[in-house]
Design a protein around this motif. Structure first.
Motif, short mmCIF file in Angstrom:
data_model
loop_
_atom_site.label_atom_id
_atom_site.label_comp_id
_atom_site.label_asym_id
_atom_site.label_seq_id
_atom_site.Cartn_x
_atom_site.Cartn_y
_atom_site.Cartn_z
N UNK A 76 101.37 103.07 49.70
CA UNK A 76 100.30 102.88 48.73
C UNK A 76 99.48 101.64 49.07
N UNK A 77 98.17 101.74 48.88
CA UNK A 77 97.29 100.62 49.21
C UNK A 77 96.58 100.02 48.00
N UNK A 78 96.99 100.45 46.80
CA UNK A 78 96.38 99.90 45.59
C UNK A 78 97.34 100.02 44.42
N UNK A 79 97.19 99.11 43.45
CA UNK A 79 98.06 99.10 42.27
C UNK A 79 97.20 98.85 41.05
N UNK A 80 97.27 99.76 40.11
CA UNK A 80 96.57 99.59 38.83
C UNK A 80 97.56 99.08 37.79
N UNK A 81 97.22 97.96 37.18
CA UNK A 81 98.07 97.40 36.12
C UNK A 81 97.18 96.79 35.04
N UNK A 82 97.76 96.56 33.87
CA UNK A 82 96.99 95.94 32.80
C UNK A 82 97.50 94.54 32.52
N UNK A 83 96.63 93.75 31.93
CA UNK A 83 96.96 92.39 31.51
C UNK A 83 97.29 92.43 30.02
N UNK A 84 98.31 91.71 29.64
CA UNK A 84 98.65 91.56 28.23
C UNK A 84 97.75 90.51 27.60
N UNK A 85 96.89 90.93 26.69
CA UNK A 85 95.96 90.03 26.00
C UNK A 85 96.72 88.85 25.40
N UNK A 86 97.85 89.13 24.74
CA UNK A 86 98.60 88.07 24.06
C UNK A 86 99.33 87.15 25.03
N UNK A 87 99.46 87.56 26.29
CA UNK A 87 100.06 86.66 27.27
C UNK A 87 99.01 85.63 27.76
N UNK A 88 97.74 85.99 27.68
CA UNK A 88 96.65 85.10 28.07
C UNK A 88 96.19 84.26 26.88
N UNK A 89 95.95 84.93 25.75
CA UNK A 89 95.53 84.26 24.51
C UNK A 89 96.53 84.63 23.43
N UNK A 90 97.56 83.81 23.20
CA UNK A 90 98.64 84.19 22.30
C UNK A 90 98.20 84.59 20.90
N UNK A 91 97.09 84.03 20.43
CA UNK A 91 96.57 84.37 19.10
C UNK A 91 95.42 85.37 19.17
N UNK A 92 95.14 85.86 20.36
CA UNK A 92 94.02 86.79 20.53
C UNK A 92 92.70 86.10 20.79
N UNK A 93 92.60 84.84 20.41
CA UNK A 93 91.40 84.03 20.60
C UNK A 93 91.82 82.57 20.63
N UNK A 94 90.96 81.73 21.16
CA UNK A 94 91.27 80.30 21.12
C UNK A 94 92.08 79.82 22.31
N UNK A 95 93.25 79.26 22.04
CA UNK A 95 94.06 78.59 23.06
C UNK A 95 94.51 79.54 24.16
N UNK A 96 94.33 79.06 25.40
CA UNK A 96 94.74 79.82 26.59
C UNK A 96 96.15 79.41 27.00
N UNK A 97 96.97 80.41 27.34
CA UNK A 97 98.33 80.16 27.80
C UNK A 97 98.35 80.12 29.33
N UNK A 98 98.46 78.92 29.89
CA UNK A 98 98.39 78.75 31.34
C UNK A 98 99.50 79.50 32.06
#
Length: 476
Positions: A76-98
């Motif tokens: 395989x030469x490609x991988x489709x995956x999704x990002x967890x919104x709450x893993x990036x922005x735990x509250x959905x907005x505001x503070x970013x989780x590094x």
């Protein structure tokens, strides 16, 4: 620096597989991740009928290198995956989780190290709980929150990720959340919420697409639609009218904004037909016009086979119990249309049609009606019950048979001029299948959930590897 033009420099076609964050990552509360709507639902709701959750899922969070290595070994030469919104922005907005940023950087970088093209979806059903509690996708403010989240991802990952999708299956997500009622927030036969969800999801997508272009991110961006190609039972009355109504119900609120940059021309007529209203946002025509995608991701499993409404109240037929239920997948909308059940077509254990021919007819329909856009088959697969041998090996011949039929019909559509440039098998490995839990298996690689998440490639994994190799040899 990598460019989008590099993606197809060494190949004319992308061959890969796909997962979604909540379904495979696990680590549901590790490293600063916020709680998601599915975390809450699975931990607290009596509607979690199998008492399963994605707390550990397939443990991809800790084993991503092993899984990517297996993709590479499988050709395989490609991988489709999704990002967890709450893993990036735990509250959905505001503070970013590094630490969330770090995790996806690690996945992306390892993909590129192994010459695997990352294809990233921003939202695959897993809404941050804080936003769900504020009304979720019925709250118009979420369209700006999503745009904020998208811009964080474009800034952090856009130098390396060249293929983006805003939202996975906005129509089917709304269907399960508001019509079937098996996904949180579990509304049943709620037509008003069904269409308002789709409007807000597409508005959010359009805002993110516009931000992508304003930020001059090098790459392509689109949306992923679940194939809803409508076919009419030959015995149906008023076939043209039934097609128009059913096509609007299954497709038009997604495909028209995504591919034409506007709301469907028939929207006002259909508001009367279905008896709903839309809370429109200011300047939505301008927002949609700037939010037209570069390509269409298509998740393709089946068609929508319908006829005129005969009698009976509105009812939704959905089977999340597999072999324990005889229910066939479908719907009856009082006074409008209902599903027809073709006895000549196979069905899986969950009551869904198995009809690989639809891969060809659906792709041709998109080509003919929507100007032959660039298409990536973002999902296609076959869920089955599986019994491994004493070594954990699975001979999934049923999957291989259906897999092969789908691929042959896809390549036939390509030969017929459809601009399809990639295929992602669902799924990379066995994972949590939403409300169906873990017994419904889709993976090319078996995950032994009771034995430290051991990975064992299945017969289909090796078959797919050979198919890819043969395609490459024959197209050089």
């Amino acid at each position: 620096m990598r460019k989008y033009s590099d993606v197809f420099s060494d190949t004319d076609f992308l061959w890969g597989s796909a997962t979604a964050a909540y379904q495979c990552e696990g680590a549901w509360n590790e490293d600063g991740k916020g709680e998601g709507e599915w975390d809450y639902f699975n931990h607290h709701s009596v509607l979690n009928i199998h008492n399963e959750d994605g707390d550990e899922a397939s443990d991809f969070y800790h084993r991503y290198k092993e899984d990517i290595d297996l993709m590479v070994e499988g050709g395989q030469n490609t991988y489709r995956f999704s990002i967890s919104w709450a893993r990036i922005l735990p509250n959905g907005t505001g503070e970013i989780n590094q630490k969330g940023i770090d995790f996806y950087n690690n996945v992306i970088n390892y993909c590129l190290e192994k010459n695997v093209e990352p294809n990233v979806t921003l939202f695959h059903y897993d809404l941050p709980l804080k936003l769900a509690a504020q009304g979720g996708w019925l709250n118009n403010k979420i369209t700006d929150y999503f745009d904020e989240y998208a811009k964080v991802c474009f800034k952090e990952f856009g130098d390396r990720v060249k293929i983006w999708a805003t939202i996975n299956e906005p129509r089917y997500y709304s269907y399960c959340s508001n019509i079937v009622g098996n996904y949180p927030p579990n509304r049943y036969a709620d037509i008003q919420s069904y269409f308002q969800y789709q409007y807000n999801l597409m508005l959010a997508s359009a805002k993110a697409v516009n931000s992508f272009k304003q930020m001059k991110v090098d790459g392509i961006i689109g949306i992923v639609h679940d194939n809803g190609s409508v076919e009419i039972d030959p015995t149906a009355e008023n076939q043209e009218e039934i097609f128009k109504i059913a096509d609007f119900f299954y497709n038009r609120m997604i495909l028209v904004p995504a591919l034409e940059g506007k709301l469907p021309d028939e929207l006002e007529e259909m508001k009367k037909t279905f008896n709903f209203m839309i809370y429109h946002s200011d300047n939505d025509a301008e927002i949609f016009s700037k939010g037209k995608g570069d390509y269409l991701g298509l998740n393709l499993y089946n068609r929508q086979y319908v006829k005129h409404w005969e009698n009976g109240e509105t009812e939704i037929f959905h089977n999340n119990k597999g072999a324990d239920s005889m229910s066939l997948e479908g719907i009856r909308l009082k006074g409008l249309f209902e599903s027809s059940f073709d006895k000549e077509v196979r069905r899986n254990k969950w009551g869904r049609e198995i009809n690989p021919r639809v891969m060809h007819t659906a792709l041709l329909e998109i080509k003919e009606r929507y100007g032959n856009p660039l298409i990536l088959i973002a999902e296609n697969g076959h869920g089955i019950y599986e019994t491994p041998d004493e070594n954990g090996y699975v001979e999934d011949d049923e999957r291989i048979e259906i897999f092969n039929e789908f691929l042959e019909y896809m390549l036939k559509a390509k030969a017929d001029g459809v601009n399809v440039k990639g295929y992602y098998h669902w799924a990379t490995m066995d994972l949590y299948s939403w409300i169906n839990g873990y017994e419904k298996r889709y993976g090319l690689v078996r995950v032994d959930f009771k034995n430290d998440f051991k990975r064992i490639p299945k017969k289909s994994y090796y078959w797919y590897k050979d198919f890819i190799n043969n395609y490459s040899k024959n197209t050089k």
